[in-house]
Design a protein around this motif. Sequence first.
Motif, PDB file in Angstrom:
ATOM      1  N   ALA A  30      16.316  -8.136 -36.082  1.00 21.76           N
ATOM      2  CA  ALA A  30      17.410  -7.186 -36.514  1.00 21.76           C
ATOM      3  C   ALA A  30      17.191  -6.675 -37.973  1.00 21.76           C
ATOM      4  CB  ALA A  30      18.587  -8.262 -36.586  1.00 21.76           C
ATOM      5  N   ALA A  31      16.347  -7.326 -38.908  1.00 21.84           N
ATOM      6  CA  ALA A  31      16.252  -6.731 -40.118  1.00 21.84           C
ATOM      7  C   ALA A  31      15.190  -5.562 -39.992  1.00 21.84           C
ATOM      8  CB  ALA A  31      15.715  -7.695 -40.902  1.00 21.84           C
ATOM      9  N   LEU A  32      14.215  -5.723 -39.228  1.00 21.19           N
ATOM     10  CA  LEU A  32      13.147  -4.680 -38.934  1.00 21.19           C
ATOM     11  C   LEU A  32      13.914  -3.553 -38.438  1.00 21.19           C
ATOM     12  CD1 LEU A  32      10.066  -6.832 -37.944  1.00 21.19           C
ATOM     13  CD2 LEU A  32      10.551  -5.712 -40.464  1.00 21.19           C
ATOM     14  N   ILE A  33      14.770  -3.676 -37.205  1.00 23.32           N
ATOM     15  CA  ILE A  33      15.260  -2.396 -36.671  1.00 23.32           C
ATOM     16  C   ILE A  33      16.216  -1.753 -37.882  1.00 23.32           C
ATOM     17  CG2 ILE A  33      17.155  -1.816 -35.192  1.00 23.32           C
ATOM     18  CD1 ILE A  33      16.061  -4.035 -33.275  1.00 23.32           C
ATOM     19  N   THR A  34      16.933  -2.557 -38.672  1.00 26.35           N
ATOM     20  CA  THR A  34      17.643  -1.754 -39.566  1.00 26.35           C
ATOM     21  C   THR A  34      16.799  -1.008 -40.633  1.00 26.35           C
ATOM     22  OG1 THR A  34      19.405  -3.491 -39.519  1.00 26.35           O
ATOM     23  CG2 THR A  34      19.205  -2.059 -41.460  1.00 26.35           C
ATOM     24  N   ILE A  35      15.559  -1.665 -40.910  1.00 30.01           N
ATOM     25  CA  ILE A  35      14.819  -1.160 -41.734  1.00 30.01           C
ATOM     26  C   ILE A  35      14.005   0.318 -41.299  1.00 30.01           C
ATOM     27  CG2 ILE A  35      12.195  -1.327 -42.840  1.00 30.01           C
ATOM     28  CD1 ILE A  35      13.053  -4.286 -43.348  1.00 30.01           C
ATOM     29  N   VAL A  36      13.584   0.353 -40.071  1.00 27.74           N
ATOM     30  CA  VAL A  36      13.126   1.380 -39.259  1.00 27.74           C
ATOM     31  C   VAL A  36      14.410   2.512 -39.226  1.00 27.74           C
ATOM     32  CG1 VAL A  36      12.237   2.268 -37.100  1.00 27.74           C
ATOM     33  CG2 VAL A  36      11.143   0.280 -38.166  1.00 27.74           C
ATOM     34  N   SER A  52      12.333  -2.449 -29.509  1.00 28.37           N
ATOM     35  CA  SER A  52      11.404  -3.573 -30.162  1.00 28.37           C
ATOM     36  C   SER A  52      10.918  -4.488 -29.028  1.00 28.37           C
ATOM     37  CB  SER A  52      12.414  -4.380 -30.987  1.00 28.37           C
ATOM     38  OG  SER A  52      13.562  -5.028 -30.575  1.00 28.37           O
ATOM     39  N   TYR A  53       9.764  -5.215 -29.562  1.00 25.77           N
ATOM     40  CA  TYR A  53       9.311  -6.299 -28.530  1.00 25.77           C
ATOM     41  C   TYR A  53       8.904  -7.332 -29.331  1.00 25.77           C
ATOM     42  CZ  TYR A  53       6.479  -8.420 -24.746  1.00 25.77           C
ATOM     43  OH  TYR A  53       5.925  -9.208 -24.089  1.00 25.77           O
ATOM     44  N   ARG A  54       9.102  -8.467 -28.912  1.00 27.83           N
ATOM     45  CA  ARG A  54       8.603  -9.847 -29.614  1.00 27.83           C
ATOM     46  C   ARG A  54       7.602 -10.506 -28.845  1.00 27.83           C
ATOM     47  NH1 ARG A  54      10.302 -12.886 -33.553  1.00 27.83           N
ATOM     48  NH2 ARG A  54      12.659 -12.090 -33.625  1.00 27.83           N
ATOM     49  N   VAL A  63       8.418  -2.904 -33.649  1.00 30.42           N
ATOM     50  CA  VAL A  63       9.719  -1.976 -33.801  1.00 30.42           C
ATOM     51  C   VAL A  63       9.064  -0.521 -33.975  1.00 30.42           C
ATOM     52  CG1 VAL A  63      11.832  -1.620 -34.969  1.00 30.42           C
ATOM     53  CG2 VAL A  63      11.074  -3.833 -34.838  1.00 30.42           C
ATOM     54  N   PHE A  64       9.917   0.158 -32.716  1.00 30.32           N
ATOM     55  CA  PHE A  64       9.364   1.573 -32.789  1.00 30.32           C
ATOM     56  C   PHE A  64      10.567   2.446 -32.570  1.00 30.32           C
ATOM     57  CE2 PHE A  64       5.865   4.406 -31.657  1.00 30.32           C
ATOM     58  CZ  PHE A  64       6.395   5.422 -30.980  1.00 30.32           C
ATOM     59  N   ALA A  65      10.616   3.634 -33.535  1.00 27.98           N
ATOM     60  CA  ALA A  65      11.679   4.295 -33.468  1.00 27.98           C
ATOM     61  C   ALA A  65      11.015   5.769 -32.992  1.00 27.98           C
ATOM     62  CB  ALA A  65      12.198   4.826 -34.583  1.00 27.98           C
TER      63      ALA A  65
END
Length: 124
Positions: A30-36, A52-54, A63-65
């Motif tokens: 969630a944090a990485l998605i917010t950062i991107v 995203s993919y874990r 995490v890819f935008a």
Amino acid sequence: MAGGVGAQIVGRHIYGNLYGCEQQILKDEAALITIVKEAAKVANAILLSIGSYRFGPEGGLTVFAVVAESHISIHTWPEHGFATVDVYTCGDHTDPKAAFDYIVSKLKPRKVEAFFGDRSMYRE
């Protein structure tokens, strides 16, 4: 980043390796998605989609935008405190370095290796 001056099509690419990041942030999807998402805003890019993919329950994340101007990605290896970041944008209205710097500020690495690529098209 001076790339694109006098170009017919402006493309600027900054990517790098981040060493010594805190493991917890590298596992926090969630944090990485917010950062991107925020990095796209900082770059003045138009966010089209994010995914995203874990890699396993305690593994790394991608995490890819997709932005209208190209893409932003973070790939993490929490067990090594390591991440790679890739920001590529087209158009002189965007600032991929600002997005890269924003991501670095949030991941707080001890060491950063950054690489720049001018992917512009110039008249011959």
